[in-house]
Every structure is written in structure tokens, then in C-alpha cells.
Enzyme design. Structure first.
Site, PDB file in Angstrom:
ATOM      1  N   LYS A 187       0.801  -1.427  -0.018  1.00 50.77           N
ATOM      2  CA  LYS A 187       0.084  -0.096  -0.017  1.00 50.77           C
ATOM      3  C   LYS A 187       0.930   1.201   0.151  1.00 50.77           C
ATOM      4  CE  LYS A 187      -1.791  -1.199   3.782  1.00 50.77           C
ATOM      5  NZ  LYS A 187      -1.426  -2.162   4.210  1.00 50.77           N
TER       6      LYS A 187
ATOM      7  N   ARG B 127      11.573  -5.461   4.845  1.00 55.42           N
ATOM      8  CA  ARG B 127      11.387  -4.209   4.948  1.00 55.42           C
ATOM      9  C   ARG B 127      12.354  -3.074   5.613  1.00 55.42           C
ATOM     10  NH1 ARG B 127       5.166  -1.908   5.436  1.00 55.42           N
ATOM     11  NH2 ARG B 127       5.328  -2.565   7.643  1.00 55.42           N
TER      12      ARG B 127
ATOM     13  N   ARG C 237      -0.413  -9.208  13.344  1.00 54.10           N
ATOM     14  CA  ARG C 237      -0.899  -8.169  12.678  1.00 54.10           C
ATOM     15  C   ARG C 237      -2.062  -8.987  11.564  1.00 54.10           C
ATOM     16  NH1 ARG C 237       4.289  -5.347  10.897  1.00 54.10           N
ATOM     17  NH2 ARG C 237       2.996  -3.961   9.430  1.00 54.10           N
TER      18      ARG C 237
ATOM     19  N   ARG D 132      -9.747   0.643   8.600  1.00 49.01           N
ATOM     20  CA  ARG D 132      -9.424  -0.712   8.979  1.00 49.01           C
ATOM     21  C   ARG D 132     -10.260  -1.661   9.722  1.00 49.01           C
ATOM     22  NH1 ARG D 132      -3.258   0.279   8.693  1.00 49.01           N
ATOM     23  NH2 ARG D 132      -2.151  -1.692   8.985  1.00 49.01           N
TER      24      ARG D 132
ATOM     25  N   ARG E 280      11.146  -1.438  11.239  1.00 50.24           N
ATOM     26  CA  ARG E 280      10.328  -1.383  12.191  1.00 50.24           C
ATOM     27  C   ARG E 280      10.139  -2.304  13.185  1.00 50.24           C
ATOM     28  NH1 ARG E 280       4.981   0.281   8.803  1.00 50.24           N
ATOM     29  NH2 ARG E 280       3.973  -1.234  10.274  1.00 50.24           N
TER      30      ARG E 280
END
Ligand code: ADP
Ligand code: ADP
Ligand code: ZN
Length: 217
Positions: free
Chosen positions: A13, A127, A171, A88, A160
């Protein structure tokens, strides 16, 4: 044009929103980035959000909705916005409808970026994000020109805390329980366009732009 990018964590996203922002000249509004900015500035909201983010849980609807409402009221969102990571939950989706209605606007489309769970884990574990401008990179799939440095702004890249495997699992569970129902909600509203997010970044960008063009007709 008001667009929502819907999809699991790691679907791409943020990556795609940055490209769309340039292509469509619309502001990119990412609820996760707003929380992280608050945390960096050590605001009350940031410190509250951190408790939930560290566990992989969603931040409560009331504070999340208030934060996004404030952001949408800024003048740069007058002509449209690309929402990434919001809504969400169903309550957030309903609030978004209300917020836009108050502005005399409405949602034009929801782009659902579909990616299988196994691939998401691969993406999130590699990431790296820019501390300054939030651009996401990937050690294998989208490496920066110089290791640890943002191509866009020269900022420092970091991983992160919530991209650790344990938190990623939490998650994904939260996504399937609380966010996936929005797929049906928006499909019923006639706003959903599904895009295959499993290809490489370019392929997904092309598919998204094609989907957006179809929405504009
Ligand atoms: P990702 O890009 O991996 O999907 P985000 O940066 O969007 O992750 O979100 C990181 C965390 O911020 C989430 O796990 C959640 O704790 C919080 N968060 C972000 N957006 C929302 C939202 N709309 N509602 C509740 N919590 C949110
Ligand atoms: P989200 O905002 O949905 O959580 P990101 O845009 O941050 O997802 O992407 C998650 C990770 O996967 C990043 O490291 C990014 O560079 C990488 N990535 C994004 N899209 C793709 C893709 N199509 N193929 C491979 N890796 C991707
Ligand atoms: Zn940067």
C-alpha cells in the site's frame, strides 16, 4: 478523487501510494505514518498508539478516526486524497463515509491489493523505512542505491519494531478478523476493485493505474 488502498500489512500500500501520489497529484495519507510521526514527537496520541502498535493490535477507533478527520480537513485534501491503512474496521469505514459527506465529497473507489500471507511475511521481514520521509524499501525486492540511505531524501533507513515475525503474525490475524470484512462492505457498495498484488512493484502499479482509470469513467 478520494481513494482507499485496502490490503493486508505488507501488500504494498505504501509503495504504491507514493507512486500514485506523483501520478495523480493527490496527497498520500497513511494512518500508520501519522501514528509514527506522533510517536517521534512524543505526543500523547503517539505514546497511546505505541502500546497497541507494539502488540500488533489496532489503535482504538475513536482516536484513529479523530486523527484522520483532522488530517482530511487540511486544505490539501480539498480535491482528493489517497488513504493508506485507513479504514481498517467497519466503524472506521462508516466514519469515513460521514467525514466525506460533511465535506460535500464521497469515496470514488477502494483498491483492494490482494497478496497471500506467505508472501507478506517475506516482504515485511525485509522492509526498511526512511526515518525522514517514510519511503519503504526492501533488501531484495526494492533496495536503495546506497545501503541504509533513502534514495528520495538521503534520510536514514530503519526496520520497524513491529515487522518482527511474532508481531507480523499478530497483525495478520488482526487483519483477517477486523479489516478483511471491509472487502465485502465495499463490494456491496459497488466501490471495490480488486488488484492482484503478488507480482512485482511495476506490474502492480500498472494494474492499479488501469483500475483507477476504469473508476474515472
Ligand atoms: P502496514 O503498512 O504494515 O499495514 P501501518 O503502518 O499501516 O502498517 O500500521 C502500523 C500500525 O499502526 C498498525 O499495526 C496499527 O497498530 C496502527 N494503525 C495504523 N492504521 C490504523 C487504523 N486505521 N486503525 C487502527 N490502528 C491503525
Ligand atoms: P504496506 O504499506 O501495505 O504495509 P509496503 O508498501 O510497505 O506495504 O511494502 C512492504 C514491503 O514489501 C516493503 O519492503 C516494499 O519494498 C516491498 N514491496 C512492496 N510491493 C512489492 C512487490 N510488488 N513485490 C515485492 N516487494 C514489494
Ligand atoms: Zn527518505
Amino acid at each position: 478523487m478520494y481513494l482507499v488502498l485496502l490490503g493486508p500489512p505488507g501488500a504494498g500500500k505504501g509503495t504504491q501510494a507514493e507512486r500514485l501520489e506523483k501520478e495523480l497529484h493527490l496527497p498520500h495519507i497513511a494512518s500508520g505514518d501519522l501514528f509514527r510521526e506522533n510517536l517521534k514527537r512524543k505526543t500523547e496520541l503517539g505514546l497511546l498508539a505505541k502500546k497497541y502498535m507494539d502488540r500488533g493490535d489496532l489503535v482504538p477507533d475513536d482516536v484513529t478516526i479523530a486523527m484522520v478527520r483532522q488530517r482530511l480537513q487540511r486544505p490539501d485534501c480539498d480535491q482528493g486524497a489517497i488513504l493508506d491503512g485507513f479504514p481498517r474496521t467497519l466503524a472506521q469505514a462508516k466514519s469515513l463515509d460521514e467525514m466525506l459527506a460533511e465535506m460535500g465529497r464521497r469515496l470514488d473507489g477502494v483498491l483492494y491489493i490482494a497478496v497471500p500471507d506467505e508472501e507478506l511475511v517475506r516482504r515485511l521481514s525485509g522492509r526498511w523505512i526512511c526515518r525522514r520521509c517514510q519511503t519503504p524499501y526492501h533488501t531484495v525486492f526494492s533496495p536503495p542505491a546506497q545501503k541504509g540511505v533513502c534514495d528520495a531524501c538521503g534520510g536514514e533507513l530503519y526496520q520497524r519494531d513491529d515487522d518482527r515475525p511474532e508481531t507480523v503474525r499478530a497483525r495478520l490475524k488482526v487483519y483477517h478478523q477486523q479489516t478483511a470484512p471491509l472487502i465485502d462492505y465495499y463490494r456491496r457498495a459497488g466501490l471495490l476493485v480488486e488488484v492482484d498484488g503478488s507480482g512485482d512493484i511495476e506490474t502492480v502499479s500498472t494494474a492499479l493505474l488501469k483500475a483507477i482509470r476504469s473508476l474515472m469513467k
